[in-house]
Motif scaffolding. Structure first.
Motif, PDB file in Angstrom:
ATOM      1  N   LEU A  30       0.202  -1.821   5.874  1.00 55.99           N
ATOM      2  CA  LEU A  30      -0.807  -0.781   6.025  1.00 55.99           C
ATOM      3  C   LEU A  30      -0.268   0.283   6.980  1.00 55.99           C
TER       4      LEU A  30
ATOM      5  N   GLU B 269      -2.246   2.020  -4.737  1.00 55.89           N
ATOM      6  CA  GLU B 269      -3.416   1.152  -4.577  1.00 55.89           C
ATOM      7  C   GLU B 269      -3.686   0.859  -3.103  1.00 55.89           C
ATOM      8  N   GLY B 270      -4.968   0.765  -2.740  1.00 53.28           N
ATOM      9  CA  GLY B 270      -5.329   0.440  -1.368  1.00 53.28           C
ATOM     10  C   GLY B 270      -5.053  -1.018  -1.058  1.00 53.28           C
TER      11      GLY B 270
ATOM     12  N   ARG C  69      -5.104   4.993   9.491  1.00 50.05           N
ATOM     13  CA  ARG C  69      -6.240   4.154   9.883  1.00 50.05           C
ATOM     14  C   ARG C  69      -6.600   4.261  11.355  1.00 50.05           C
TER      15      ARG C  69
ATOM     16  N   GLU D 113     -11.807  -4.267   9.068  1.00 53.81           N
ATOM     17  CA  GLU D 113     -11.376  -4.695   7.726  1.00 53.81           C
ATOM     18  C   GLU D 113     -10.641  -6.033   7.791  1.00 53.81           C
TER      19      GLU D 113
ATOM     20  N   GLU E 273       0.851  -1.177   0.000  1.00 53.49           N
ATOM     21  CA  GLU E 273       0.000   0.000   0.000  1.00 53.49           C
ATOM     22  C   GLU E 273       0.898   1.241   0.000  1.00 53.49           C
TER      23      GLU E 273
ATOM     24  N   SER F  31      -8.485  -3.340  -0.323  1.00 56.65           N
ATOM     25  CA  SER F  31      -9.290  -3.599  -1.522  1.00 56.65           C
ATOM     26  C   SER F  31      -8.573  -4.539  -2.479  1.00 56.65           C
ATOM     27  N   THR F  32      -7.265  -4.353  -2.668  1.00 54.04           N
ATOM     28  CA  THR F  32      -6.537  -5.252  -3.572  1.00 54.04           C
ATOM     29  C   THR F  32      -6.431  -6.656  -2.976  1.00 54.04           C
TER      30      THR F  32
ATOM     31  N   CYS G 286       1.806   4.984  -1.135  1.00 49.00           N
ATOM     32  CA  CYS G 286       1.099   6.182  -1.582  1.00 49.00           C
ATOM     33  C   CYS G 286       1.687   6.606  -2.939  1.00 49.00           C
TER      34      CYS G 286
END
Length: 290
Positions: free
Chosen positions: A64, A41-42, A69, A77, A36, A45-46, A38
């Motif tokens: 992450l 892509e998140g 968060r 999640e 992840e 979700s991926t 910057c």
């Protein structure tokens, strides 16, 4: 046997993830890892997409950034992935790149304090506990997940410096180390992790995951030279590997002997066929590790 994985680099567009995930799954590769970074892509979700497309390969997100968060949301999640795909998800929490955290207004004065508070809250929430805590950065009042994982799960962290490595030993269930970690540096890292584990009285397993920058094919040496320069990695033995399946497997074994539980092959950014790289790792390198 040490598990073997490969990285899907976020510099690739997300629509290419499916072909790489399917290649990893079909090849017998143990793990597929996502980043992840910057602002590519998140991670959640991926990971959810890759897990849904595949049948058996484990999918890790390393890592992450915790400044992005809320601890309760991160646990929600993670719990969904662990319940929906039991035994196949691996989430790693970490500081994040501090310049990126500043860029989005999320940089904190003490990243180490934030990470420790987040890790401790995350482990308790995912164990199904009701958590009340009031820290410098993480504050929860009577928070309990309605759908926690159905069994024990690991919470890993990424670490480089000695203080974060000791924190990993105290507060995490495993540690992810960046590409460029030689076998000697891995031994040093494990010793720092063990200092933290001893201080916390921990005797449980601690999973160590190491990225290994790797390339194969006729232009592997040239691509690796460019990649090593872009990562500012020194030209020394064990930093990376370019060559045949046998040569890559030898570098993996050296890290395994130094204490790696998982070695994740990281392709060069200009690898001509990321799906073929994942297949190469599973079909050609992994059998040599048995």
């Amino acid at each position: 046997m040490t598990s073997l994985g490969a990285v899907f680099l976020p510099q690739l567009p997300p629509e290419r993830l499916r072909e790489v995930a399917l290649a990893a799954d079909a090849s017998g590769l143990d793990e597929l890892w996502l980043w992840e970074d910057c602002f590519f892509e998140g991670g959640v979700s991926t990971a959810a997409a890759a897990l849904a497309w595949t049948e058996r390969v484990r999918v890790g997100v390393g890592l992450l950034p915790v400044p992005l968060r809320n601890a309760a949301l991160a646990a929600m999640e993670a719990a969904v992935l662990h319940r929906t795909f039991p035994g196949r998800a691996e989430l790693v929490l970490g500081h994040g790149v501090q310049s990126w955290m500043a860029q989005v207004g999320a940089r904190v004065a003490s990243p180490l304090t934030l990470l420790e508070e987040h890790l401790r809250a995350q482990r308790r929430l995912l164990a199904g506990e009701e958590v009340t805590t009031s820290g410098r950065y993480v504050s929860l009042e009577g928070v309990r997940l309605d759908w926690p994982p159905t069994g024990p799960v690991r919470v890993l962290t990424g670490a480089e410096g000695p203080k974060t490595l000791e924190l990993a030993g105290r507060a995490a269930d495993g540690t992810v180390l960046v590409a460029g970690t030689t076998p000697d540096r891995l031994r040093e890292a494990r010793s720092r992790i063990d200092v933290g584990r001893a201080a916390a009285g921990r005797t449980d397993d601690h999973r160590v995951v190491v990225y290994l920058l790797a390339a194969t094919g006729p232009d592997a040496a040239e691509r690796m030279a460019r990649s090593r320069a872009s990562w500012s990695l020194p030209d020394e033995r064990g930093v990376c590997v370019a060559g045949t399946a046998e040569e890559v497997a030898g570098a993996v074994r050296a890290l395994a002997d130094a204490g790696a539980d998982v070695v994740v092959l990281q392709p060069t950014a200009d690898d001509p066929d990321p799906a073929a790289f994942a297949a190469f790792a599973g079909e050609q390198v992994r059998p040599l590790l048995a």
